[in-house]
Design an enzyme around this catalytic site. Structure first.
Site, short mmCIF file in Angstrom:
data_model
loop_
_atom_site.label_atom_id
_atom_site.label_comp_id
_atom_site.label_asym_id
_atom_site.label_seq_id
_atom_site.Cartn_x
_atom_site.Cartn_y
_atom_site.Cartn_z
CD GLN A 68 -3.50 -4.14 6.58
OE1 GLN A 68 -3.63 -3.09 5.95
NE2 GLN A 68 -3.89 -5.30 6.10
CE LYS A 70 -3.90 -2.29 2.25
NZ LYS A 70 -4.66 -2.57 3.48
CG ASP A 106 -9.77 0.28 5.39
OD1 ASP A 106 -9.57 -0.24 4.28
OD2 ASP A 106 -8.95 0.24 6.32
N1 GUN Z 1 -6.90 -6.45 6.10
C1 GUN Z 1 -7.28 -7.17 5.02
N2 GUN Z 1 -7.94 -6.39 4.13
C2 GUN Z 1 -7.97 -5.15 4.66
C3 GUN Z 1 -8.50 -3.91 4.20
O1 GUN Z 1 -9.11 -3.78 3.14
N3 GUN Z 1 -8.30 -2.85 5.04
C4 GUN Z 1 -7.66 -2.96 6.23
N4 GUN Z 1 -7.55 -1.87 6.99
N5 GUN Z 1 -7.16 -4.09 6.69
C5 GUN Z 1 -7.31 -5.18 5.90
#
Ligand code: GUN
Length: 314
Positions: A98, A54, A124
């Site tokens: 995350q 990311k 998110d």
């Molecule tokens: N863990 C797995 N997928 C995601 C996501 O789309 N966002 C976040 N914050 N954590 C994740």
């Protein structure tokens, strides 16, 4: 005939190229690039990789991304303090914490953290205000992976309206929001889960089958309607040699690959489904790159919405 492979990586590149002019416009208007605060707590190896990808994608796209790290021993108060600081920051338009958070933080910690993120910065789409807006089909910020699934279908020319869609998995991050987005696009949607009886009979009706279970190769050809589209959201890293040997029985090349690398990244969908389906996504290179592209798109959307709010105030 073998299924068409839906190239998520190529679609994600296109989306990121399309974002470039908007990122430039936001940067010119704000006098700084769009900003994303990423919070990583603990040292889960999969999360480390996701967060690294990311951050790399953000930097490549001209989005400023700052990582805030905490050890696995961090308290909930410490995590919330970082979220509060990012909420107040003039440099950050988006915030991502995350998931999963370390178990040591206790049950309910993750939701408590998502609840504390400013909904306007919630890239998110996990804050209850944004989940509510998603239910009502009026959300600006929708979760990355589900939004990526819709983009992938649209840009691959797969008709959603009028289709029967089945989602396996009911997580807050993927299953539920994907079902809602498909519903808003006029699919007839069924959500299946671990207690669904005769799963194959339900999934066998699906024109669009979304697998988000997290169990390697769980979906076999007997689950698949001929000619349908399968979206594989599962990503599991298999490291147990005995398990790999059982999964790759009769596939010497795959087993050799596993033995060379010591691990294999696997989706929920068995490759033999490609003999039945009309189209399917690969793992890796399917939905994963789209999740990241949609995160960048949401950061830009959040920045543009903030600019709009400011200009209304002036
Ligand atoms: N863990 C797995 N997928 C995601 C996501 O789309 N966002 C976040 N914050 N954590 C994740």
């Amino acid at each position: 005939m073998a299924a068409r492979i839906l190239d998520g990586a190529a679609i994600a590149r296109t989306i990121r190229a399309e974002l470039a002019s908007r990122i430039q416009a936001v940067t010119a208007r704000l006098g700084r690039p769009p900003g994303l605060g990423v919070v990583l707590v603990g040292d889960d190896p999969a999360s480390e990789i996701y967060v690294r990808n990311k951050l790399k994608a953000a930097h490549e796209s001209g989005v400023r991304a700052d990582l805030r790290r905490l050890p696995a021993t961090a308290t909930l108060t410490e995590v919330l303090r970082i979220v509060e600081a990012l909420n107040e920051s003039d440099e950050h338009d988006g915030i991502l914490v995350q998931s999963p958070l370390p178990r040591g933080l206790g049950r309910g910690a993750e939701q408590a953290v998502f609840d504390r993120i400013d909904p306007a910065k919630d890239v998110d789409g996990f804050h209850p205000a944004n989940v509510g807006r998603l239910v009502q089909n009026r959300a600006l910020l929708t979760p990355g992976t589900p939004t990526g699934v819709i983009e992938l279908l649209d840009r691959s020319g797969i008709q959603i309206a009028g289709s029967r869609a089945v989602v396996i998995g009911r997580s807050e991050i993927v299953g539920k929001p994907t079902a809602l987005l498909l519903l808003h696009r006029d699919a007839t949607v069924t959500i299946c889960h671990s207690k669904t009886p005769d799963l194959a009979a339900v999934t066998g009706q699906a024109d669009i089958l979304v697998a988000a279970i997290g169990r390697p190769w769980f979906v076999g050809p007997e689950f698949v309607k001929p000619g349908s589209t399968i979206i594989d959201v599962g990503v599991t890293r298999v490291t147990d040699p005995a398990y790999a040997k059982a999964l790759f029985a009769g596939m010497p090349d795959r087993l050799r690959g596993f033995e060379m690398r010591g691990s294999a990244v696997m989706g929920d969908v068995h490759p033999r489904c490609g003999e039945v389906a009309g189209a399917m996504t690969p793992v890796p290179g399917g939905v994963g790159p789209l999740t990241i592209a949609m995160l960048l798109a949401n950061t830009v959307k959040a920045a543009m919405a903030a600019i709009e709010r400011q200009s209304v105030r002036w």
